[in-house]
Design a protein around this motif. Structure first.
Motif, PDB file in Angstrom:
ATOM      1  N   UNK A  71       0.949  -1.273  -0.078  1.00 18.38           N
ATOM      2  CA  UNK A  71       0.042   0.000  -0.063  1.00 18.38           C
ATOM      3  C   UNK A  71       0.792   1.292   0.013  1.00 18.38           C
ATOM      4  N   UNK A  72       0.248   2.386  -0.525  1.00 20.83           N
ATOM      5  CA  UNK A  72       0.984   3.865  -0.532  1.00 20.83           C
ATOM      6  C   UNK A  72       0.384   4.610   0.400  1.00 20.83           C
ATOM      7  N   UNK A  73       1.269   5.240   1.323  1.00 20.56           N
ATOM      8  CA  UNK A  73       0.554   6.287   2.082  1.00 20.56           C
ATOM      9  C   UNK A  73       0.787   7.633   1.390  1.00 20.56           C
ATOM     10  N   UNK A  74      -0.401   8.373   1.171  1.00 21.75           N
ATOM     11  CA  UNK A  74      -0.372   9.781   0.295  1.00 21.75           C
ATOM     12  C   UNK A  74      -0.905  10.841   1.418  1.00 21.75           C
ATOM     13  N   UNK A  75      -0.260  11.931   1.033  1.00 24.55           N
ATOM     14  CA  UNK A  75      -0.807  13.024   1.772  1.00 24.55           C
ATOM     15  C   UNK A  75      -1.848  13.924   1.020  1.00 24.55           C
ATOM     16  N   UNK A  76      -2.982  14.113   1.578  1.00 22.80           N
ATOM     17  CA  UNK A  76      -4.117  14.483   1.144  1.00 22.80           C
ATOM     18  C   UNK A  76      -4.056  16.235   0.896  1.00 22.80           C
ATOM     19  N   UNK A  77      -3.793  16.657  -0.178  1.00 22.04           N
ATOM     20  CA  UNK A  77      -3.594  18.206  -0.559  1.00 22.04           C
ATOM     21  C   UNK A  77      -4.811  18.632  -1.312  1.00 22.04           C
ATOM     22  N   UNK A  78      -5.831  18.008  -1.687  1.00 22.61           N
ATOM     23  CA  UNK A  78      -6.871  18.269  -2.529  1.00 22.61           C
ATOM     24  C   UNK A  78      -8.125  19.065  -1.697  1.00 22.61           C
ATOM     25  N   UNK A  79      -7.977  18.678  -0.528  1.00 26.68           N
ATOM     26  CA  UNK A  79      -9.006  19.368   0.498  1.00 26.68           C
ATOM     27  C   UNK A  79      -8.786  20.810   0.568  1.00 26.68           C
ATOM     28  N   UNK A  80      -9.857  21.408   1.078  1.00 27.96           N
ATOM     29  CA  UNK A  80      -9.824  22.929   1.540  1.00 27.96           C
ATOM     30  C   UNK A  80      -9.023  23.128   2.963  1.00 27.96           C
ATOM     31  N   UNK A  81      -8.284  24.129   2.864  1.00 25.18           N
ATOM     32  CA  UNK A  81      -7.192  24.255   4.244  1.00 25.18           C
ATOM     33  C   UNK A  81      -8.003  25.164   5.308  1.00 25.18           C
ATOM     34  N   UNK A  82      -7.693  25.014   6.430  1.00 22.86           N
ATOM     35  CA  UNK A  82      -8.226  25.844   7.419  1.00 22.86           C
ATOM     36  C   UNK A  82      -7.101  27.134   7.408  1.00 22.86           C
TER      37      UNK A  82
END
Length: 124
Positions: A71-82
């Protein structure tokens, strides 16, 4: 295909996913923290489609050793930021946690069913 190996891998993926969800929840207010996800099912689909694990097959239904798929661990950057740069959405994490629990229970039921069947065969 080694079904037990694939089930073991799926359960390990679910365990890793649970760890990452807990980490995401724990860091819900951490500045600049980015939510992390486990990417496995899409990688499995690619492997099946490409048959990148091709071995010498004796039957056309064989698709190779998929249990070795990582499996790959990815960082989610597509969601809106606070405002603090954090993108963890607590509602999404809770939904993912519930879904992952169901997934793990399904894998456990599959594995238990296979062990019961094997036990029944061996006891007869």
């Amino acid at each position: 295909m080694d079904t037990y190996g694939l089930l073991k891998t799926a359960m390990e993926v679910s365990n890793k996913r649970a760890e990452l969800i807990s980490t995401n929840i724990a860091n819900v207010n951490t500045n600049n923290y980015k939510a992390k996800r486990v990417q496995f099912e899409s990688e499995l689909q690619k492997a099946i489609g490409k048959n990148q694990f091709a071995l010498t097959t004796t039957n056309e239904r064989h698709i190779g050793n998929l249990a070795s798929l990582e499996p790959k661990v990815i960082e989610t950057n597509a969601t809106s930021l606070k405002e603090n740069g954090n993108n963890v959405d607590l509602e999404v994490e809770m939904l993912d946690q519930a879904t992952n629990g169901l997934y793990y229970n399904a894998m456990t039921a599959q594995l238990n069913g296979r062990y019961r069947m094997l036990n029944q065969i061996l006891s007869n």
